[in-house]
Design an enzyme around this catalytic site. Structure first.
Site, mmCIF file in Angstrom:
data_model
loop_
_atom_site.group_PDB
_atom_site.id
_atom_site.type_symbol
_atom_site.label_atom_id
_atom_site.label_comp_id
_atom_site.label_asym_id
_atom_site.label_seq_id
_atom_site.Cartn_x
_atom_site.Cartn_y
_atom_site.Cartn_z
ATOM 1 N N ARG A 1 0.836 -1.214 0.000
ATOM 2 C CA ARG A 1 0.000 0.000 0.000
ATOM 3 C C ARG A 1 0.864 1.254 0.000
ATOM 4 O O ARG A 1 0.507 2.268 -0.599
ATOM 5 C CB ARG A 1 -0.887 -0.030 1.237
ATOM 6 C CG ARG A 1 -1.625 1.245 1.485
ATOM 7 C CD ARG A 1 -2.345 1.213 2.812
ATOM 8 N NE ARG A 1 -2.792 2.525 3.193
ATOM 9 C CZ ARG A 1 -3.848 3.156 2.686
ATOM 10 N NH1 ARG A 1 -4.549 2.544 1.758
ATOM 11 N NH2 ARG A 1 -4.187 4.341 3.101
ATOM 12 N N PRO B 1 -8.732 3.265 2.437
ATOM 13 C CA PRO B 1 -8.883 4.145 1.267
ATOM 14 C C PRO B 1 -7.792 5.221 1.220
ATOM 15 O O PRO B 1 -7.019 5.374 2.168
ATOM 16 C CB PRO B 1 -10.245 4.775 1.498
ATOM 17 C CG PRO B 1 -10.437 4.749 2.959
ATOM 18 C CD PRO B 1 -9.765 3.496 3.448
ATOM 19 N N ILE B 2 -7.749 5.948 0.099
ATOM 20 C CA ILE B 2 -6.792 7.072 0.000
ATOM 21 C C ILE B 2 -7.540 8.364 -0.336
ATOM 22 O O ILE B 2 -6.971 9.286 -0.935
ATOM 23 C CB ILE B 2 -5.690 6.796 -1.054
ATOM 24 C CG1 ILE B 2 -6.289 6.539 -2.439
ATOM 25 C CG2 ILE B 2 -4.796 5.647 -0.631
ATOM 26 C CD1 ILE B 2 -5.237 6.537 -3.559
ATOM 27 N N ASP B 3 -8.801 8.431 0.099
ATOM 28 C CA ASP B 3 -9.608 9.620 -0.228
ATOM 29 C C ASP B 3 -8.978 10.916 0.291
ATOM 30 O O ASP B 3 -9.051 11.967 -0.358
ATOM 31 C CB ASP B 3 -11.031 9.467 0.323
ATOM 32 C CG ASP B 3 -11.030 9.256 1.829
ATOM 33 O OD1 ASP B 3 -10.468 8.229 2.276
ATOM 34 O OD2 ASP B 3 -11.533 10.114 2.563
ATOM 35 N N GLN B 4 -8.322 10.845 1.436
ATOM 36 C CA GLN B 4 -7.715 12.063 1.996
ATOM 37 C C GLN B 4 -6.538 12.536 1.143
ATOM 38 O O GLN B 4 -6.298 13.719 0.985
ATOM 39 C CB GLN B 4 -7.243 11.813 3.437
ATOM 40 C CG GLN B 4 -8.354 11.337 4.359
ATOM 41 C CD GLN B 4 -9.405 12.420 4.614
ATOM 42 O OE1 GLN B 4 -9.062 13.523 5.053
ATOM 43 N NE2 GLN B 4 -10.648 12.122 4.316
ATOM 44 N N CYS C 1 -6.596 -4.443 2.239
ATOM 45 C CA CYS C 1 -5.553 -5.389 2.662
ATOM 46 C C CYS C 1 -6.100 -6.108 3.885
ATOM 47 O O CYS C 1 -7.219 -5.884 4.313
ATOM 48 C CB CYS C 1 -4.254 -4.654 2.976
ATOM 49 S SG CYS C 1 -4.352 -3.733 4.496
ATOM 50 N N ARG D 1 8.304 -8.612 5.651
ATOM 51 C CA ARG D 1 8.027 -7.286 5.094
ATOM 52 C C ARG D 1 8.563 -6.198 6.018
ATOM 53 O O ARG D 1 8.949 -5.137 5.574
ATOM 54 C CB ARG D 1 6.513 -7.079 4.937
ATOM 55 C CG ARG D 1 5.873 -7.960 3.909
ATOM 56 C CD ARG D 1 4.459 -7.537 3.647
ATOM 57 N NE ARG D 1 4.410 -6.108 3.342
ATOM 58 C CZ ARG D 1 3.289 -5.468 3.031
ATOM 59 N NH1 ARG D 1 2.143 -6.123 3.001
ATOM 60 N NH2 ARG D 1 3.288 -4.184 2.757
HETATM 61 C C1 EPZ Z 1 0.789 4.065 8.082
HETATM 62 O O1 EPZ Z 1 -0.141 3.509 7.192
HETATM 63 C C2 EPZ Z 1 1.790 2.956 8.375
HETATM 64 N N1 EPZ Z 1 2.446 2.566 7.112
HETATM 65 C C3 EPZ Z 1 1.068 1.758 8.997
HETATM 66 O O2 EPZ Z 1 2.042 0.802 9.320
HETATM 67 C C4 EPZ Z 1 0.383 2.217 10.280
HETATM 68 O O3 EPZ Z 1 -0.329 1.140 10.826
HETATM 69 C C5 EPZ Z 1 -0.574 3.373 9.954
HETATM 70 O O4 EPZ Z 1 0.152 4.448 9.316
HETATM 71 C C6 EPZ Z 1 -1.242 3.932 11.205
HETATM 72 O O5 EPZ Z 1 -0.262 4.373 12.089
HETATM 73 C C7 EPZ Z 1 3.413 3.363 6.616
HETATM 74 O O6 EPZ Z 1 3.767 4.394 7.167
HETATM 75 C C8 EPZ Z 1 4.051 2.909 5.329
HETATM 76 P P1 EPZ Z 1 -3.175 5.948 7.735
HETATM 77 P P2 EPZ Z 1 -1.196 4.475 6.424
HETATM 78 O O7 EPZ Z 1 -3.363 6.604 6.407
HETATM 79 O O8 EPZ Z 1 -0.575 5.792 6.172
HETATM 80 C C9 EPZ Z 1 -7.863 5.791 7.226
HETATM 81 C C10 EPZ Z 1 2.973 -1.339 9.377
HETATM 82 O O9 EPZ Z 1 2.638 -2.306 10.043
HETATM 83 N N2 EPZ Z 1 -7.640 6.569 5.999
HETATM 84 O O10 EPZ Z 1 -2.535 6.720 8.844
HETATM 85 O O11 EPZ Z 1 -1.718 3.703 5.279
HETATM 86 C C11 EPZ Z 1 -7.278 4.402 7.158
HETATM 87 O O12 EPZ Z 1 -8.202 3.515 6.549
HETATM 88 C C12 EPZ Z 1 1.944 -0.498 8.676
HETATM 89 O O13 EPZ Z 1 4.160 -0.948 9.226
HETATM 90 C C13 EPZ Z 1 -8.744 7.009 5.272
HETATM 91 O O14 EPZ Z 1 -9.892 6.752 5.628
HETATM 92 O O15 EPZ Z 1 -2.313 4.632 7.525
HETATM 93 C C14 EPZ Z 1 -7.056 4.087 8.615
HETATM 94 O O16 EPZ Z 1 -8.273 3.645 9.179
HETATM 95 C C15 EPZ Z 1 0.586 -1.134 8.762
HETATM 96 N N3 EPZ Z 1 -8.525 7.732 4.143
HETATM 97 C C16 EPZ Z 1 -6.668 5.445 9.220
HETATM 98 O O17 EPZ Z 1 -7.132 6.425 8.284
HETATM 99 C C17 EPZ Z 1 -7.276 8.054 3.691
HETATM 100 O O18 EPZ Z 1 -7.138 8.728 2.649
HETATM 101 C C18 EPZ Z 1 -5.168 5.651 9.411
HETATM 102 O O19 EPZ Z 1 -4.567 5.322 8.190
HETATM 103 C C19 EPZ Z 1 -6.168 7.590 4.435
HETATM 104 C C20 EPZ Z 1 -6.378 6.867 5.592
#
Ligand code: EPZ
Length: 422
Positions: free
Chosen positions: A93, A123-126, A117, A399
């Site tokens: 991702r 999602p990546i809407d933000q 996953c 990973r």
């Molecule tokens: C980062 O993922 C980390 N990965 C993750 O680590 C970590 O678990 C996560 O942050 C939370 O701390 C990396 O930095 C590469 P988020 P990320 O965007 O950025 C929702 C590991 O084990 N969301 O902070 O993908 C999302 O669904 C991995 O090393 C939206 O709704 O996480 C989640 O519920 C796993 N829309 C929450 O926000 C968006 O556009 C936090 O996600 C983006 C996110």
């Protein structure tokens, strides 16, 4: 597929180093796209996800040397593609981190939607809302995000995240660094990896203030120069090793970790009764046979990290009484519960809440890894269980943890990797 076999019951003693942070190395590698010239990432962990990001960047035309070592050089002088294909993005991702830099540097990007996953829909809407606010035209075409900047480039914008998103903050910080004018990112993620990226972007010539706080100011500049930077230590790997030493009644010195990045985790370990103190540029932890129950709710940094939730659940099985763990970040990050139950843990779940009663004696058996951090928790459970445990599908583990079985064996664990068939 390889598996890891562990004979439980050994206490961990000794010293070990903490590797560079996967979640700091990945955005730094993507940031190399922003500058023509050769950037250097030092102290990189040797992991599958780093290799996947290297493959993706090479596909885009970044010339990479040092693959498989801790020092990577990335030369983005001759970017020749703006497309991140599904075959690469679906395996990781974090590939979405090339989206902002590509739009900023080339004015366009075509990046496969990551899809869900194991731990949730994610999602990546933000990310997309922010790029849209900066003037990019965003369309979705056959599972791909197609982003196109205005002819004269992205423009600064005021953006408020609905929720703090780590890679969303990183993507938009990188895009804003080359936008015209000022960008304000509010409700931004505060993780140390976000702060490390901002520090590197400023070394490249960006003008970013406030990283590490919920409000980040970016004053766009015309061009950025390559960087040379050593990745910060991995706070999640460090936290995982702290728990391994604690649950095995061990005494381990973790060299090179940053205590200030682990305050929430160390706070819970101490509340449970483990002895944790700063020593020799790292942290020393002493464990116990049984712990005091603690309640944990995962939160964005500096709250308790979701990436450490499964590991603390193993410690909760060794606690006298009832512990309640609530996962607020991801909708499906309790898959390790069923495997821990098979090892004898007394855990009940209700939605995102897990109630753990202890202490219970775990017993070894064959278990299946599901996501990166859940697989780490199964290793920790196996270290403290009676008898033999086989952890299958350890590619999940590879990973994010570099040869973890070698490091645990050096601390006294009876652990080995068994090469699988293809
Ligand atoms: C980062 O993922 C980390 N990965 C993750 O680590 C970590 O678990 C996560 O942050 C939370 O701390 C990396 O930095 C590469 P988020 P990320 O965007 O950025 C929702 C590991 O084990 N969301 O902070 O993908 C999302 O669904 C991995 O090393 C939206 O709704 O996480 C989640 O519920 C796993 N829309 C929450 O926000 C968006 O556009 C936090 O996600 C983006 C996110």
């Amino acid at each position: 597929m390889d598996k890891i076999v562990i004979e439980g019951g050994e206490r961990l003693f000794g010293e070990t180093d903490v590797r560079g942070a996967k979640n700091a190395a990945l955005p730094l590698m993507a940031a190399s796209i922003l500058a023509g010239g050769r950037s250097t990432v030092r102290n990189a962990p040797v992991l599958r996800d780093v290799a996947t990001m290297a493959r993706l960047l090479a596909h885009l035309g970044v010339e990479i040397d040092g693959g498989g070592t801790r020092t990577l050089t990335l030369d983005a002088s001759r970017l020749r593609r703006h497309e991140a294909p599904y075959e690469l993005v679906k395996t990781m991702r974090a590939s979405v981190l090339v989206l902002g830099p590509l739009v900023a540097r080339l004015g366009r990007a075509r990046v496969s939607l990551p899809g869900g996953c194991a731990i949730g829909e994610r999602p990546i809407d933000q990310h997309l809302r922010g790029l849209d606010a900066m003037g990019a035209r965003i369309t979705i075409d056959h599972g791909y995000v197609v982003a196109k900047a205005p002819r004269n480039g992205l423009r600064g914008a005021s953006i408020v995240f609905d929720i703090p998103t780590v890679t969303g903050t990183e993507n938009l910080m990188m895009a804003a660094a080359l936008a015209r004018g000022q960008t304000l990112l509010e409700n931004a993620a505060r993780e140390p990896e976000v702060e490390d990226l901002a520090h590197v972007l400023n070394k490249m010539g960006a003008r970013i203030e406030g990283a590490g706080t919920p409000v980040i100011h970016v004053q766009g500049v015309d061009a950025l120069a390559p960087f040379d930077h050593a990745v910060i230590p991995d706070r999640i790997e460090a936290g995982t090793l702290l728990v391994a030493a604690a649950v095995t009644r061990g005494d381990v010195l973790l060299r090179g970790c940053r205590p200030e990045h682990l305050e929430a985790v160390v706070g819970k370990l101490r509340a449970a009764g483990a002895e944790v103190r700063a020593e020799a540029g790292g942290l020393r932890v002493r464990g116990r046979a049984e712990f005091d129950p603690v309640d944990i709710t995962t939160q964005p940094y500096p709250g308790f990290p979701t990436d450490m939730q499964a590991q603390l659940m193993v410690l909760a099985t060794r606690s006298r009484g009832q512990s309640i763990i609530t996962e607020t970040i991801f909708e499906n990050r309790l898959m390790h519960v069923s495997e821990l139950r098979r090892m004898g843990a007394d855990i009940h779940t209700d939605g995102r809440i897990a109630i753990i009663r202890g202490p219970t004696r775990l017993t070894g058996c064959a278990v299946m890894a599901s996501d990166l951090r859940a697989s780490a928790a199964l290793i920790l459970a196996a270290l403290v269980a009676n008898g033999r445990t086989e952890v299958l599908r350890v590619y999940h583990l590879d990973r994010g943890y570099e040869r973890i079985e070698q490091r645990l064996r050096a601390l006294g664990a009876k652990i080995r990797r068994v090469r699988g068939e293809a």
